[in-house]
Scaffold this motif. Sequence first.
Motif, mmCIF file in Angstrom:
data_model
loop_
_atom_site.group_PDB
_atom_site.id
_atom_site.type_symbol
_atom_site.label_atom_id
_atom_site.label_comp_id
_atom_site.label_asym_id
_atom_site.label_seq_id
_atom_site.Cartn_x
_atom_site.Cartn_y
_atom_site.Cartn_z
ATOM 1 N N VAL A 11 47.017 78.080 52.035
ATOM 2 C CA VAL A 11 47.036 79.528 52.212
ATOM 3 C C VAL A 11 46.351 80.190 51.012
ATOM 4 C CG1 VAL A 11 48.515 81.556 52.471
ATOM 5 C CG2 VAL A 11 49.148 79.405 53.585
ATOM 6 N N LYS A 12 45.482 81.160 51.312
ATOM 7 C CA LYS A 12 44.798 81.908 50.251
ATOM 8 C C LYS A 12 45.778 82.817 49.511
ATOM 9 C CE LYS A 12 40.421 82.496 52.771
ATOM 10 N NZ LYS A 12 39.553 83.528 53.382
ATOM 11 N N LYS A 13 45.435 83.179 48.292
ATOM 12 C CA LYS A 13 46.212 84.167 47.541
ATOM 13 C C LYS A 13 46.262 85.457 48.368
ATOM 14 C CE LYS A 13 46.481 86.514 43.133
ATOM 15 N NZ LYS A 13 45.887 86.697 41.807
ATOM 16 N N ASP A 45 43.103 68.079 58.094
ATOM 17 C CA ASP A 45 42.859 68.556 56.731
ATOM 18 C C ASP A 45 42.987 70.076 56.715
ATOM 19 O OD1 ASP A 45 42.060 69.103 54.151
ATOM 20 O OD2 ASP A 45 39.987 68.429 54.435
ATOM 21 N N LEU A 46 44.076 70.563 56.164
ATOM 22 C CA LEU A 46 44.319 72.006 56.097
ATOM 23 C C LEU A 46 43.494 72.685 55.016
ATOM 24 C CD1 LEU A 46 48.181 71.832 56.515
ATOM 25 C CD2 LEU A 46 46.557 72.716 58.186
ATOM 26 N N GLY A 47 42.969 71.906 54.077
ATOM 27 C CA GLY A 47 42.136 72.468 53.014
ATOM 28 C C GLY A 47 42.962 73.106 51.918
ATOM 29 N N LYS A 48 42.276 73.787 51.019
ATOM 30 C CA LYS A 48 42.918 74.486 49.893
ATOM 31 C C LYS A 48 42.376 75.912 49.863
ATOM 32 C CE LYS A 48 43.659 74.077 44.896
ATOM 33 N NZ LYS A 48 44.831 74.871 44.920
ATOM 34 N N ASP A 49 43.287 76.870 49.746
ATOM 35 C CA ASP A 49 42.915 78.295 49.708
ATOM 36 C C ASP A 49 41.967 78.654 50.860
ATOM 37 O OD1 ASP A 49 44.399 78.684 47.319
ATOM 38 O OD2 ASP A 49 42.721 77.890 46.158
ATOM 39 N N ARG A 50 42.303 78.203 52.045
ATOM 40 C CA ARG A 50 41.421 78.329 53.211
ATOM 41 C C ARG A 50 41.847 79.412 54.195
ATOM 42 N NH1 ARG A 50 40.171 73.361 57.413
ATOM 43 N NH2 ARG A 50 38.765 74.530 58.772
ATOM 44 N N TRP A 51 43.139 79.632 54.356
ATOM 45 C CA TRP A 51 43.655 80.450 55.457
ATOM 46 C C TRP A 51 44.318 81.732 54.953
ATOM 47 C CZ3 TRP A 51 41.856 78.255 59.703
ATOM 48 C CH2 TRP A 51 41.660 76.890 59.729
ATOM 49 N N ASP A 52 44.096 82.827 55.680
ATOM 50 C CA ASP A 52 44.775 84.093 55.398
ATOM 51 C C ASP A 52 46.170 84.121 56.008
ATOM 52 O OD1 ASP A 52 42.620 85.507 54.026
ATOM 53 O OD2 ASP A 52 41.610 85.478 55.970
ATOM 54 N N PHE A 68 59.768 78.363 49.007
ATOM 55 C CA PHE A 68 58.850 79.457 48.710
ATOM 56 C C PHE A 68 59.284 80.290 47.502
ATOM 57 C CE2 PHE A 68 57.755 78.366 53.023
ATOM 58 C CZ PHE A 68 56.374 78.487 53.026
ATOM 59 N N LYS A 69 60.086 79.710 46.621
ATOM 60 C CA LYS A 69 60.580 80.484 45.478
ATOM 61 C C LYS A 69 59.531 80.660 44.385
ATOM 62 C CE LYS A 69 62.692 76.712 42.947
ATOM 63 N NZ LYS A 69 63.822 76.211 42.258
ATOM 64 N N ASP A 70 58.608 79.697 44.226
ATOM 65 C CA ASP A 70 57.617 79.770 43.161
ATOM 66 C C ASP A 70 56.244 80.091 43.729
ATOM 67 O OD1 ASP A 70 59.478 79.068 41.148
ATOM 68 O OD2 ASP A 70 59.218 76.931 41.623
ATOM 69 N N GLY A 71 55.669 81.218 43.272
ATOM 70 C CA GLY A 71 54.315 81.582 43.678
ATOM 71 C C GLY A 71 54.227 82.291 45.014
ATOM 72 N N TRP A 72 55.362 82.665 45.562
ATOM 73 C CA TRP A 72 55.413 83.342 46.850
ATOM 74 C C TRP A 72 56.392 84.509 46.787
ATOM 75 C CZ3 TRP A 72 52.707 81.655 51.266
ATOM 76 C CH2 TRP A 72 52.020 80.454 51.114
ATOM 77 N N ALA A 85 56.455 84.690 54.294
ATOM 78 C CA ALA A 85 56.247 84.685 52.848
ATOM 79 C C ALA A 85 54.773 84.942 52.569
ATOM 80 C CB ALA A 85 56.679 83.349 52.247
ATOM 81 N N GLN A 86 54.530 85.639 51.459
ATOM 82 C CA GLN A 86 53.165 85.957 51.025
ATOM 83 C C GLN A 86 52.869 85.236 49.720
ATOM 84 O OE1 GLN A 86 52.345 90.069 49.976
ATOM 85 N NE2 GLN A 86 50.274 89.845 50.809
ATOM 86 N N LYS A 87 51.710 84.593 49.669
ATOM 87 C CA LYS A 87 51.317 83.852 48.467
ATOM 88 C C LYS A 87 50.863 84.823 47.389
ATOM 89 C CE LYS A 87 48.906 79.624 47.276
ATOM 90 N NZ LYS A 87 48.004 78.594 47.829
ATOM 91 N N LEU A 88 51.445 84.669 46.222
ATOM 92 C CA LEU A 88 51.095 85.539 45.102
ATOM 93 C C LEU A 88 49.859 85.055 44.375
ATOM 94 C CD1 LEU A 88 54.700 86.073 43.700
ATOM 95 C CD2 LEU A 88 53.388 87.584 45.213
#
Length: 145
Positions: free
Chosen positions: A79-81, A51-58, A112-116, A142-145
């Motif tokens: 991945v966190k914002k 379970d990778l979770g949601k908004d969990r990792w930097d 990774f085109k949307d939100g990254w 890629a960095q999450k926006l």
Amino acid sequence: GQGRNAIFLATQGWKVTGVDISDKGLAMARDEAAKQKVKLETVQSDIAKYDLGKDRWDLVTMIYAGDDLKLLERIKPAVKKGGLFVTEYFAADSDVAKSAGGWDPKVLEAAFKDGWKILRDDHVKDLSDWVQRKTELVRFVAQKL
């Protein structure tokens, strides 16, 4: 694996969790982390079931960890914002891809085109950690926006 990248990140001040199915590899990683006096959390699990979770990792890395698009789609929401996704693996057109698989840079770019924001998207011929010789590689960040 044996935790080389996880240990490197720990030496750089990251709080690191290494997930691997191999108890032997994780034991080697814990031993090396202890030698280098860094903290390393290890989890023995099949990454397909973890379970990778949601908004969990930097930061989530896939360094010579395959080209599984299903896993990639599970990683993205974990991945966190502002967080990063990093991969290095064989390119789909490398001589190694026939047996080990490989990333098509266009597939990564599309994923990774949307939100990254893509920070690095390199297709290079360089020394591979996996096969210890030069081959075509993809290095992607890629960095999450």
